[in-house]
Write a protein that holds these residues in place. Sequence first.
Motif, PDB file in Angstrom:
ATOM      1  N   ARG A 122      32.163  95.850  11.098  1.00 11.57           N
ATOM      2  CA  ARG A 122      31.270  96.735  10.336  1.00 11.57           C
ATOM      3  C   ARG A 122      31.889  96.961   8.963  1.00 11.57           C
ATOM      4  O   ARG A 122      33.036  97.387   8.865  1.00 11.57           O
ATOM      5  CB  ARG A 122      31.066  98.066  11.043  1.00 11.57           C
TER       6      ARG A 122
ATOM      7  N   PRO B   6      37.361  96.062  17.588  1.00  7.83           N
ATOM      8  CA  PRO B   6      36.506  95.622  16.486  1.00  7.83           C
ATOM      9  C   PRO B   6      37.256  95.782  15.162  1.00  7.83           C
ATOM     10  O   PRO B   6      38.376  96.300  15.140  1.00  7.83           O
ATOM     11  CB  PRO B   6      35.324  96.600  16.553  1.00  7.83           C
TER      12      PRO B   6
ATOM     13  N   HIS C 197      23.474  86.607  14.082  1.00  7.73           N
ATOM     14  CA  HIS C 197      23.806  87.955  14.561  1.00  7.73           C
ATOM     15  C   HIS C 197      24.307  88.869  13.439  1.00  7.73           C
ATOM     16  O   HIS C 197      24.723  89.998  13.694  1.00  7.73           O
ATOM     17  CB  HIS C 197      24.855  87.874  15.669  1.00  7.73           C
TER      18      HIS C 197
ATOM     19  N   GLU D  46      32.535  93.741  17.182  1.00  5.44           N
ATOM     20  CA  GLU D  46      31.799  93.695  15.921  1.00  5.44           C
ATOM     21  C   GLU D  46      32.701  93.916  14.720  1.00  5.44           C
ATOM     22  O   GLU D  46      33.797  94.456  14.840  1.00  5.44           O
ATOM     23  CB  GLU D  46      30.676  94.741  15.912  1.00  5.44           C
TER      24      GLU D  46
ATOM     25  N   LYS E  72      28.809  89.039  15.284  1.00  2.00           N
ATOM     26  CA  LYS E  72      28.154  90.341  15.123  1.00  2.00           C
ATOM     27  C   LYS E  72      28.808  91.084  13.954  1.00  2.00           C
ATOM     28  O   LYS E  72      29.826  91.760  14.115  1.00  2.00           O
ATOM     29  CB  LYS E  72      28.256  91.146  16.409  1.00  2.00           C
TER      30      LYS E  72
ATOM     31  N   HIS F 186      27.989  93.587  10.552  1.00  6.42           N
ATOM     32  CA  HIS F 186      27.048  94.472   9.867  1.00  6.42           C
ATOM     33  C   HIS F 186      27.605  94.765   8.477  1.00  6.42           C
ATOM     34  O   HIS F 186      28.729  95.255   8.356  1.00  6.42           O
ATOM     35  CB  HIS F 186      26.865  95.779  10.633  1.00  6.42           C
TER      36      HIS F 186
END
Length: 182
Positions: A48, A68, A7, A46, A25, A27
């Motif tokens: 990021r 997050p 992911h 997530e 998750k 990124h």
Amino acid sequence: MGHIGEHVTLDAPVFVHESALLYGKVHVGKGASIWPHVVTRAELFEIRIGARSNIQDFVMIHVGMGTPTIVGEDCSITHRVTLHGCEIGDRCLIGIGATIMDGAKIGANSIVAGHAIVSEGAVFPENSIIAGVPAKVVATRDSGAANLANAKFYEMNARNFAQGQDVFSNDQLGELGQLFKG
């Protein structure tokens, strides 16, 4: 050996060290770098990591129970930092060994001093110098240019490491001198 989970999205990072463990998750933005022994876990929400940000050796990033973890662009998250369900604005430098807890927000162009502990839900405006346990604003200064220079240094370093070069060339040392002079 490291791990990059199914992911995880890598948006053309410059460098991800082979010992990094990226789960859930996550990124990682363009031009970012992930250094040795970084651990990320994003089971609920997530993580990021913004473009050109560097996540240095032994950093641990996890999400909170209700939040997050967001790292802005051109940030330096230095050695042994813990980020837990927090938000870091653009062009921030988080000092060695600092901890930033759930729901905390660090405004753009700020510095969090080494070993500071930012409490849950603490919110700091842009251009803050943050230190202490618990952390508080100790000065106000736009550190954006200096923090950007540090992020550029790490981007250059990451490009070298990605090419198997772990020492700056003389030409690069000249570039760095100009970068930190400005």
